[in-house]
Scaffold this motif. Structure first.
Motif, PDB file in Angstrom:
ATOM      1  N   PHE A 126      10.091   3.899  -4.344  1.00 21.17           N
ATOM      2  CA  PHE A 126       9.971   3.305  -3.013  1.00 21.17           C
ATOM      3  C   PHE A 126      10.980   3.915  -2.048  1.00 21.17           C
ATOM      4  CE2 PHE A 126      10.368   0.003   0.242  1.00 21.17           C
ATOM      5  CZ  PHE A 126       9.031  -0.282   0.488  1.00 21.17           C
ATOM      6  N   LYS A 127      12.216   4.114  -2.508  1.00 22.35           N
ATOM      7  CA  LYS A 127      13.246   4.720  -1.657  1.00 22.35           C
ATOM      8  C   LYS A 127      12.857   6.156  -1.292  1.00 22.35           C
ATOM      9  CE  LYS A 127      17.207   5.283   0.419  1.00 22.35           C
ATOM     10  NZ  LYS A 127      18.476   5.203  -0.310  1.00 22.35           N
ATOM     11  N   GLU A 128      12.305   6.872  -2.261  1.00 19.58           N
ATOM     12  CA  GLU A 128      11.913   8.262  -2.043  1.00 19.58           C
ATOM     13  C   GLU A 128      10.789   8.380  -1.015  1.00 19.58           C
ATOM     14  OE1 GLU A 128      11.880  12.494  -3.366  1.00 19.58           O
ATOM     15  OE2 GLU A 128      13.260  10.861  -3.821  1.00 19.58           O
ATOM     16  N   LYS A 129       9.819   7.466  -1.081  1.00 22.58           N
ATOM     17  CA  LYS A 129       8.637   7.572  -0.232  1.00 22.58           C
ATOM     18  C   LYS A 129       8.783   6.909   1.136  1.00 22.58           C
ATOM     19  CE  LYS A 129       6.671   9.773  -3.507  1.00 22.58           C
ATOM     20  NZ  LYS A 129       6.597  11.254  -3.426  1.00 22.58           N
ATOM     21  N   THR A 130       9.651   5.896   1.246  1.00 18.45           N
ATOM     22  CA  THR A 130       9.760   5.169   2.518  1.00 18.45           C
ATOM     23  C   THR A 130      11.082   5.389   3.245  1.00 18.45           C
ATOM     24  OG1 THR A 130      10.697   3.153   1.533  1.00 18.45           O
ATOM     25  CG2 THR A 130       8.280   3.362   1.566  1.00 18.45           C
ATOM     26  N   GLY A 131      12.077   5.876   2.518  1.00 20.76           N
ATOM     27  CA  GLY A 131      13.378   6.085   3.138  1.00 20.76           C
ATOM     28  C   GLY A 131      14.253   4.853   3.172  1.00 20.76           C
ATOM     29  N   MET A 132      13.803   3.734   2.584  1.00 23.60           N
ATOM     30  CA  MET A 132      14.621   2.524   2.539  1.00 23.60           C
ATOM     31  C   MET A 132      14.573   1.896   1.149  1.00 23.60           C
ATOM     32  SD  MET A 132      12.503  -0.565   4.421  1.00 23.60           S
ATOM     33  CE  MET A 132      12.276   0.274   5.983  1.00 23.60           C
TER      34      MET A 132
ATOM     35  N   LEU B 224       6.538  -6.436  -9.747  1.00 25.32           N
ATOM     36  CA  LEU B 224       5.861  -5.192  -9.399  1.00 25.32           C
ATOM     37  C   LEU B 224       5.715  -4.289 -10.618  1.00 25.32           C
ATOM     38  CD1 LEU B 224       7.663  -4.532  -6.004  1.00 25.32           C
ATOM     39  CD2 LEU B 224       5.237  -5.061  -6.301  1.00 25.32           C
ATOM     40  N   SER B 225       6.682  -4.379 -11.517  1.00 21.51           N
ATOM     41  CA  SER B 225       6.621  -3.598 -12.753  1.00 21.51           C
ATOM     42  C   SER B 225       5.408  -3.994 -13.582  1.00 21.51           C
ATOM     43  CB  SER B 225       7.903  -3.809 -13.569  1.00 21.51           C
ATOM     44  OG  SER B 225       7.815  -3.168 -14.820  1.00 21.51           O
ATOM     45  N   GLN B 226       5.156  -5.295 -13.660  1.00 21.18           N
ATOM     46  CA  GLN B 226       3.986  -5.783 -14.391  1.00 21.18           C
ATOM     47  C   GLN B 226       2.691  -5.390 -13.693  1.00 21.18           C
ATOM     48  OE1 GLN B 226       3.870  -7.484 -17.385  1.00 21.18           O
ATOM     49  NE2 GLN B 226       6.066  -7.038 -17.505  1.00 21.18           N
ATOM     50  N   LEU B 227       2.712  -5.423 -12.381  1.00 22.20           N
ATOM     51  CA  LEU B 227       1.518  -5.098 -11.595  1.00 22.20           C
ATOM     52  C   LEU B 227       1.154  -3.618 -11.689  1.00 22.20           C
ATOM     53  CD1 LEU B 227      -0.601  -5.998  -9.424  1.00 22.20           C
ATOM     54  CD2 LEU B 227       1.104  -5.362  -7.705  1.00 22.20           C
ATOM     55  N   LEU B 228       2.161  -2.765 -11.602  1.00 22.59           N
ATOM     56  CA  LEU B 228       1.919  -1.321 -11.532  1.00 22.59           C
ATOM     57  C   LEU B 228       2.078  -0.609 -12.869  1.00 22.59           C
ATOM     58  CD1 LEU B 228       3.866  -0.699  -8.213  1.00 22.59           C
ATOM     59  CD2 LEU B 228       1.384  -0.676  -8.500  1.00 22.59           C
ATOM     60  N   LYS B 229       2.533  -1.353 -13.902  1.00 26.44           N
ATOM     61  CA  LYS B 229       2.756  -0.756 -15.228  1.00 26.44           C
ATOM     62  C   LYS B 229       3.784   0.363 -15.168  1.00 26.44           C
ATOM     63  CE  LYS B 229      -0.469  -3.520 -16.541  1.00 26.44           C
ATOM     64  NZ  LYS B 229      -0.085  -4.822 -17.108  1.00 26.44           N
ATOM     65  N   MET B 230       4.837   0.144 -14.385  1.00 24.77           N
ATOM     66  CA  MET B 230       5.942   1.085 -14.273  1.00 24.77           C
ATOM     67  C   MET B 230       7.249   0.311 -14.424  1.00 24.77           C
ATOM     68  SD  MET B 230       4.723   3.215 -10.909  1.00 24.77           S
ATOM     69  CE  MET B 230       3.213   4.186 -10.891  1.00 24.77           C
ATOM     70  N   SER B 231       8.309   1.009 -14.762  1.00 29.27           N
ATOM     71  CA  SER B 231       9.589   0.331 -14.923  1.00 29.27           C
ATOM     72  C   SER B 231      10.151  -0.081 -13.561  1.00 29.27           C
ATOM     73  CB  SER B 231      10.595   1.241 -15.628  1.00 29.27           C
ATOM     74  OG  SER B 231      11.028   2.264 -14.756  1.00 29.27           O
TER      75      SER B 231
ATOM     76  N   THR C 164       2.532   2.993  -2.850  1.00 38.60           N
ATOM     77  CA  THR C 164       3.360   2.516  -1.736  1.00 38.60           C
ATOM     78  C   THR C 164       2.680   1.364  -1.005  1.00 38.60           C
ATOM     79  OG1 THR C 164       4.243   4.760  -1.433  1.00 38.60           O
ATOM     80  CG2 THR C 164       4.580   3.188   0.363  1.00 38.60           C
ATOM     81  N   LEU C 165       1.400   1.521  -0.716  1.00 42.99           N
ATOM     82  CA  LEU C 165       0.658   0.471  -0.020  1.00 42.99           C
ATOM     83  C   LEU C 165       0.552  -0.790  -0.867  1.00 42.99           C
ATOM     84  CD1 LEU C 165      -2.247   2.576   1.570  1.00 42.99           C
ATOM     85  CD2 LEU C 165      -0.287   1.557   2.744  1.00 42.99           C
ATOM     86  N   THR C 166       0.382  -0.630  -2.179  1.00 44.47           N
ATOM     87  CA  THR C 166       0.305  -1.776  -3.085  1.00 44.47           C
ATOM     88  C   THR C 166       1.618  -2.542  -3.095  1.00 44.47           C
ATOM     89  OG1 THR C 166      -1.322  -0.677  -4.508  1.00 44.47           O
ATOM     90  CG2 THR C 166      -0.076  -2.514  -5.471  1.00 44.47           C
ATOM     91  N   ILE C 167       2.734  -1.823  -3.157  1.00 44.41           N
ATOM     92  CA  ILE C 167       4.049  -2.466  -3.140  1.00 44.41           C
ATOM     93  C   ILE C 167       4.247  -3.252  -1.841  1.00 44.41           C
ATOM     94  CG2 ILE C 167       6.536  -2.050  -3.035  1.00 44.41           C
ATOM     95  CD1 ILE C 167       6.071   0.366  -4.873  1.00 44.41           C
ATOM     96  N   LYS C 168       3.908  -2.630  -0.727  1.00 46.06           N
ATOM     97  CA  LYS C 168       4.088  -3.300   0.568  1.00 46.06           C
ATOM     98  C   LYS C 168       3.188  -4.524   0.700  1.00 46.06           C
ATOM     99  CE  LYS C 168       5.721   0.619   3.332  1.00 46.06           C
ATOM    100  NZ  LYS C 168       5.481   1.475   4.503  1.00 46.06           N
ATOM    101  N   LYS C 169       1.935  -4.384   0.288  1.00 44.75           N
ATOM    102  CA  LYS C 169       0.980  -5.488   0.400  1.00 44.75           C
ATOM    103  C   LYS C 169       1.408  -6.675  -0.469  1.00 44.75           C
ATOM    104  CE  LYS C 169      -4.002  -6.456   0.012  1.00 44.75           C
ATOM    105  NZ  LYS C 169      -3.946  -7.592  -0.927  1.00 44.75           N
TER     106      LYS C 169
END
Length: 251
Positions: free
Chosen positions: A179-185, A164-171, A145-150
């Motif tokens: 992100f929606k699950e953890k931040t509510g937006m 972000l997919s390339q950065l985090l190795k996720m789809s 979450t912090l990585t996405i925000k930063k």
């Protein structure tokens, strides 16, 4: 509700556990089931899961290999084995790969209830800890979450879910759901919020024209920027700038 992924090559076992055990009463929901570890990993690339309840011996990819993959990727998912094989060797591997518990098939009601009641309490404690002391949490999910925000704050003009997919190795879809699950937006809402706050700062500086600010923020046209700004602040960029001029005019 905490989300369970059920993994077992026996369809009858999957059907029975999914439909005849009162998971909701314990605070859980079986959101999906699949027949081997490989399909489980594919599902988890796109979907958030809290608990994996998996058989040990399965074709293609067994429960041990699935647990090892999750351990190596440092994915914080609770793993519980469900198997008819009482084998010390498997139990040792279960411990090595961070498997939480072991339920013997066919799985007595009381045993499943006990295991998941304790698990629910521990998951609740973990969430409470993260919410009450976010600065002290160094968990995997918090880091993502912090990585996405930063990254978004640093690349607000052209950031995409693909980046972000390339950065985090996720789809991209998984990141959006996560992100929606953890931040509510939604991620798009967060990005707009970052851009609008930056726009407000830039509008105070008269060196920038409105169309230049629009370009700096990554909008395709000044009209699109103006429309988004008015929706966010209730006034156009020009009106906002004029209000700031009146507010801070030394006269």
């Amino acid at each position: 509700m905490y989300k369970i992924l059920l993994v077992d090559d026996e369809q009858e076992i999957r059907f029975g556990l999914k439909n005849y055990f009162p998971w909701n009463n314990l605070g859980f929901d079986v959101i999906h089931d699949c027949e081997n570890g490989k399909k489980a990993l594919e599902f988890m690339k796109e979907n958030l899961v809290d608990v994996v309840l998996t058989d040990i011996r399965m074709p293609v990819m067994d429960g041990i290999d699935l647990a090892r993959e999750l351990k190596e990727k440092e994915i914080p998912i609770q793993i519980i084995f469900l198997s008819g094989y009482k084998d010390f060797h498997y139990a040792q591997n279960a411990i090595k790969y961070g498997v939480r518990d072991y339920i013997v098939k066919p799985g007595k009601y009381e045993e499943i209830e006990e295991v998941f009641t304790v698990l629910k309490k521990d998951l609740d404690k973990e969430w409470h800890k993260v919410k009450m002391n976010p600065s002290e949490s160094n968990s995997y999910t918090e880091n993502i979450t912090l990585t996405i925000k930063k990254y978004t704050k640093e690349h607000y003009a052209d950031v995409t879910l693909e980046d972000l997919s390339q950065l985090l190795k996720m789809s991209p879809n998984y990141i959006s759901t996560f992100f929606k699950e953890k931040t509510g937006m939604n991620f798009s809402t967060y990005l707009t919020e970052i851009r609008m706050k930056k726009a407000a700062d830039l509008l105070v500086d008269y060196h920038y024209k409105t169309y230049e600010i629009s370009d700096l923020l990554g909008y395709n046209s000044p009209k699109s920027f103006t429309r988004t700004f008015k929706k966010y602040y209730g006034v156009t960029p020009r009106e906002y700038r004029n209000q700031r001029t009146v507010l801070f005019d030394p006269k």
